[in-house]
Write an enzyme that holds these catalytic residues in place. Structure first.
Site, PDB file in Angstrom:
ATOM      1  N   ARG A 184      16.969 -66.550 -24.569  1.00 42.80           N
ATOM      2  CA  ARG A 184      17.263 -66.569 -23.118  1.00 42.80           C
ATOM      3  C   ARG A 184      18.713 -66.953 -22.827  1.00 42.80           C
ATOM      4  NH1 ARG A 184      13.737 -64.224 -24.070  1.00 42.80           N
ATOM      5  NH2 ARG A 184      11.550 -64.499 -23.533  1.00 42.80           N
ATOM      6  N   SER A 233       8.928 -68.036 -15.951  1.00 44.94           N
ATOM      7  CA  SER A 233       8.852 -69.283 -16.727  1.00 44.94           C
ATOM      8  C   SER A 233      10.014 -70.181 -16.313  1.00 44.94           C
ATOM      9  CB  SER A 233       8.953 -68.994 -18.220  1.00 44.94           C
ATOM     10  OG  SER A 233       7.807 -68.294 -18.621  1.00 44.94           O
ATOM     11  N   GLU A 303      14.999 -72.876 -17.884  1.00 49.89           N
ATOM     12  CA  GLU A 303      15.474 -71.519 -18.185  1.00 49.89           C
ATOM     13  C   GLU A 303      16.136 -70.960 -16.924  1.00 49.89           C
ATOM     14  OE1 GLU A 303      12.536 -68.769 -19.891  1.00 49.89           O
ATOM     15  OE2 GLU A 303      13.350 -67.192 -18.610  1.00 49.89           O
TER      16      GLU A 303
END
Ligand SMILES: Cc1cc2nc3c(=O)[nH]c(=O)nc-3n(C[C@H](O)[C@H](O)[C@H](O)COP(=O)(O)OP(=O)(O)OC[C@H]3O[C@@H](n4cnc5c(N)ncnc54)[C@H](O)[C@@H]3O)c2cc1C
Length: 316
Positions: A184, A233, A303
């Site tokens: 990510r 997420s 994230e």
């Protein structure tokens, strides 16, 4: 440095001919539906327009922020004291540009194209490689910067090259560098904006591509909350574990701060039930981090990219 509206008006008068949204609530441009205003917001439709705008910002030291789909973004109440560039459909051309030595079709896509539109196009064209991305919202530029992924695949796996805009207004084409990508995260040159990405896609049966997408989508639908505002997420998975598992095991499903809740469906989704403020989303984030830390000694890194009070994105 902050710049007055008058100075910003003069600057935009020199380098931008399109519409400007002043004091634009960024909640409208973020899938979490929270966040304060941008001083000004524009939607450029070409690389040259983006280049002129960023060079203008650079000339007066004005902060800028680029947004694609806003699906991985949490903007604080203070908003963004500078220029926000939204790269959307008008900067979203898709073009085939050759065949690589492995017989894969090279497809160049402008940063504002949505992943969904690109996937639909590649399905119809019979080009395989992006099926894993079905259901990931947002733009191609955002997907590169986040190295978006699912089902064990990531954007970097199909990326052949990038066109970047670097500080000083320099446009650069370069091959994709695998070492710049991690979970990510893309750690490309500082201050770089992604103008376009070139993907290497493999010719395949369109029906097979469609079937695989359908299977992935079904998997996503049973696992993720639907019909609520989220940024997907919220936390990165810590090495060897899952953020969602830790949050659920800590008994935090349903934990609520005002209108912000840990989804009862998937514990790594912090959702806005409809009335949350950015402060409530941030308070819930900190509460979850603190409780997971206290119970398991693991610090969950967001994230989601947080645009903070200072107006600077907080790197996770
Ligand atoms: C329901 C839901 C499901 C999701 N599922 C997944 C998933 O399965 N896997 C996954 O990886 N993610 C998932 N996400 C998160 C998100 O969709 C991805 O990270 C997506 O790639 C972000 O793209 P975006 O255009 O919305 O980026 P934005 O949110 O607009 O921006 C994200 C960051 O990238 C920067 N940025 C955007 N465009 C550019 C550009 N052209 N040049 C330089 N910087 C840029 C922004 O400044 C910001 O820092 C999900 C989100 C939601 C809401």
């Amino acid at each position: 440095m902050s710049v007055s509206d008058r100075q910003l008006r003069e600057l935009l008068g020199r380098c931008w001919a399109g519409p400007v949204a002043w004091d634009e609530p960024l909640a409208k441009w973020s899938s979490l539906r929270v966040g304060g205003p941008a001083q000004a917001l524009v939607k450029p439709g070409s690389s040259e327009a983006v280049q002129r705008l960023l060079m203008g910002c650079e000339s007066v030291g004005l902060p800028w922020l680029v947004i694609g789909g806003g699906t991985n973004l949490l903007v604080a109440e203070a908003g963004f004291p500078g220029l926000v560039l939204v790269l959307g459909r008008e900067f979203g051309a898709i073009s085939e540009c050759g065949i690589d030595q492995d017989g894969r079709c090279l497809v160049e896509v402008e940063a504002g194209c949505s992943l969904a539109r690109l996937l639909g196009w590649s399905q119809r064209r019979g080009l395989s490689g992006l099926e894993f991305s079905v259901g990931i919202p947002g733009s191609v530029g955002g997907a590169v910067v986040m190295n978006a992924g699912a089902w064990g695949r990531e954007i970097k796996d199909v990326l052949a090259g990038l066109q970047l805009l670097l500080p000083g207004g320099v446009m650069e084409r370069r091959d994709s560098q695998a070492r710049e990508f991690s979970y990510r995260r893309w750690s490309g040159p500082a201050g770089a904006l992604v103008l376009s990405a070139t993907f290497a896609l493999t010719p395949a049966d369109p029906l097979g591509i469609k079937a695989l997408c359908r299977e992935y989508l079904r998997g996503r639908q049973v696992k993720q909350p639907r019909g609520v505002a989220s940024a997907g997420s919220f936390f990165k998975n810590p090495p060897g574990d899952y953020a969602g598992r830790l949050i659920e095991a800590a008994g935090l499903k349903g934990l609520t701060v005002g209108g912000a809740t840990v989804s009862p469906v998937h514990a790594n989704f912090l959702v806005n039930t409809g009335v949350a403020t950015a402060a409530e989303m941030l308070a819930l984030m900190r509460l979850v981090q603190g409780k997971v830390m206290a119970k398991y000694g693991i610090w969950l890194e967001p994230e989601v990219r947080i645009v903070g009070e200072s107006g600077r994105p907080v790197e996770s």
